[in-house]
Scaffold this active site. Structure first.
Site, PDB file in Angstrom:
ATOM      1  N   HIS A 131     -51.260  94.286   5.805  1.00 47.91           N
ATOM      2  CA  HIS A 131     -49.968  94.462   6.572  1.00 47.91           C
ATOM      3  C   HIS A 131     -48.846  94.283   5.574  1.00 47.91           C
ATOM      4  CE1 HIS A 131     -48.125  94.695  10.542  1.00 47.91           C
ATOM      5  NE2 HIS A 131     -47.186  93.713   9.982  1.00 47.91           N
ATOM      6  N   GLU A 164     -47.096  99.741   6.939  1.00 48.88           N
ATOM      7  CA  GLU A 164     -45.788 100.706   7.271  1.00 48.88           C
ATOM      8  C   GLU A 164     -45.219 100.941   5.838  1.00 48.88           C
ATOM      9  OE1 GLU A 164     -44.346  99.525  11.689  1.00 48.88           O
ATOM     10  OE2 GLU A 164     -43.469  98.664   9.993  1.00 48.88           O
ATOM     11  N   TYR A 225     -41.792 102.164  18.667  1.00 45.54           N
ATOM     12  CA  TYR A 225     -41.103 101.257  19.620  1.00 45.54           C
ATOM     13  C   TYR A 225     -39.880 101.756  20.536  1.00 45.54           C
ATOM     14  CZ  TYR A 225     -42.923  97.547  16.558  1.00 45.54           C
ATOM     15  OH  TYR A 225     -43.742  96.451  16.033  1.00 45.54           O
ATOM     16  N   GLU A 251     -49.870 100.416  16.043  1.00 45.70           N
ATOM     17  CA  GLU A 251     -48.764  99.462  16.400  1.00 45.70           C
ATOM     18  C   GLU A 251     -47.780  99.930  17.403  1.00 45.70           C
ATOM     19  OE1 GLU A 251     -47.193  96.914  13.300  1.00 45.70           O
ATOM     20  OE2 GLU A 251     -45.300  96.942  14.220  1.00 45.70           O
ATOM     21  N   ALA A 257     -36.737  99.251  17.852  1.00 44.53           N
ATOM     22  CA  ALA A 257     -37.703  99.138  16.455  1.00 44.53           C
ATOM     23  C   ALA A 257     -37.443  97.661  15.776  1.00 44.53           C
ATOM     24  CB  ALA A 257     -37.362 100.090  15.645  1.00 44.53           C
ATOM     25  N   TRP A 285     -48.296  95.403  19.857  1.00 43.87           N
ATOM     26  CA  TRP A 285     -47.733  94.233  18.893  1.00 43.87           C
ATOM     27  C   TRP A 285     -46.880  93.307  19.783  1.00 43.87           C
ATOM     28  CZ3 TRP A 285     -48.099  92.960  13.874  1.00 43.87           C
ATOM     29  CH2 TRP A 285     -47.051  92.356  13.604  1.00 43.87           C
ATOM     30  N   LYS A 290     -42.691  84.261  18.350  1.00 42.63           N
ATOM     31  CA  LYS A 290     -41.131  84.317  17.593  1.00 42.63           C
ATOM     32  C   LYS A 290     -40.424  84.512  18.862  1.00 42.63           C
ATOM     33  CE  LYS A 290     -38.862  86.895  14.157  1.00 42.63           C
ATOM     34  NZ  LYS A 290     -38.640  88.050  13.185  1.00 42.63           N
ATOM     35  N   GLU A 292     -38.281  86.680  20.098  1.00 36.75           N
ATOM     36  CA  GLU A 292     -38.016  88.219  20.048  1.00 36.75           C
ATOM     37  C   GLU A 292     -38.796  88.801  21.151  1.00 36.75           C
ATOM     38  OE1 GLU A 292     -39.317  89.734  16.238  1.00 36.75           O
ATOM     39  OE2 GLU A 292     -41.441  89.653  16.727  1.00 36.75           O
TER      40      GLU A 292
END
Length: 326
Positions: A131, A164, A225, A251, A257, A285, A290, A292
């Protein structure tokens, strides 16, 4: 070993129909888990030993250095048994924060192997995810050599060699990926390997126009996303498929995003329909807490699974419900 040479020959000779069965060995040596079908890539499709198309659906853990509390066997069992996840992605953070892999490699390996060993025990597939957003070829070669040696012949394991790429060109990413593929293939001749593409895994058309050659069981990753990436990215991915490029969505999520903002349920459903029509595997994902939208859990969530509705954010409930519909 002669047996591996024989199995590789079988897989290559029968690529139109599937792949060789192989012999599984368990990393924890308990010998109690069932053996999952070995996966191969035929054309643009992921297939099993009989040549039947396989579509895997599952969830990704968040960066290991930030949410190590979820990297345990209990969450793996819960996600596979209660949520119905068929694949779990262990996202080892490579080069961000003082606890990342480049500074604490033993910690990263412990987190990843805990999840992978538990996935083997629970009879689901596991993605070992490098990652990172940066090229770190030598560190990656060392890491994947260790992982390939540990899990050689285990059909559950999939290798994702670059999460990514951001600023790197496809030429750079391709050259890096070939070196990591060589490293894995010197030890593990059959496992599926996932290759990223530039610009946060959106420039899949570049890989389609200049694919990696000379290796089997390679797939390419696209990340989306849904509130940022819409029809244009599906069209771009359709172009790659038309060029014969095998795609794996390693993902994805329903919001912007950035990982924040509202979940765009309509566009998320458009992506689900699109992936189903094309038999594309996907991983949502992320298992993390977190503050978010894309983190599926609240801080109140147990480290060991068994999460109540009030411990999950809207996105976690959406993903769980989708996986349970299988």
């Amino acid at each position: 070993m002669n047996i591996w040479k024989s199995l590789l020959a079988v897989c290559l000779l029968t690529a139109m129909f599937g792949c060789g069965a192989g012999t599984s060995k368990k990393a924890n040596q308990e010998g109690t888990a069932k053996q999952l079908p070995r996966l191969c890539v035929t054309g643009t499709q992921l297939v099993n030993e009989q040549g039947d198309t396989v579509v895997l659906k599952g969830v990704s853990y968040g960066w290991h250095q930030f949410w190590p509390r979820f990297y345990n066997a209990s969450t793996v069992a819960y996600l596979s048994e209660d949520w119905g996840a068929e694949v779990l992605r262990a996202s080892m953070g490579v080069d961000l924060d003082s606890a990342c892999y480049v500074y604490k490699p033993e910690f990263g390996i412990k987190c990843v192997t805990t999840v992978v060993d538990a996935a083997i025990e629970n009879n689901v597939y596991a993605i070992i995810d490098w990652h990172s957003h940066n090229l770190r070829q030598e560190e990656a070669k060392e890491f994947f050599a260790q992982m390939a040696a540990r899990y050689k012949g285990v059909p559950n394991v999939i290798y994702e060699v670059f999460n990514e790429p951001v600023e790197d060109s496809w030429e750079q990413v391709k050259a890096y990926s070939v070196e990591i593929i060589k490293t894995i293939r010197a030890i593990e001749p059959e496992a599926v390997i996932l290759v990223g593409c530039p610009h946060w895994d959106q420039d899949i058309h570049l890989a389609a126009d200049d694919p990696i050659t000379g290796y089997n069981n390679i797939m390419y990753t696209v990340h989306f996303y849904a509130n940022t990436h819409g029809q244009w990215l599906r069209d771009r991915t359709d172009y790659a498929l038309s060029k014969g490029l095998p795609i794996f969505i390693s993902e994805c999520a329903g919001m912007e995003a950035s990982g924040d903002g509202a979940v765009n349920k309509e566009e998320w459903q458009n992506w689900l329909d699109w992936m189903q029509q094309r038999s594309i595997s996907w991983v949502a994902w992320s298992v993390s807490d977190k503050n978010e939208t894309c983190s599926m859990l609240l801080p109140s969530a147990s480290s060991d699974g068994n999460w109540a509705d009030q411990d999950m954010k809207e996105w976690g409930r959406i993903v769980r419900n989708e996986l349970k519909r299988q």
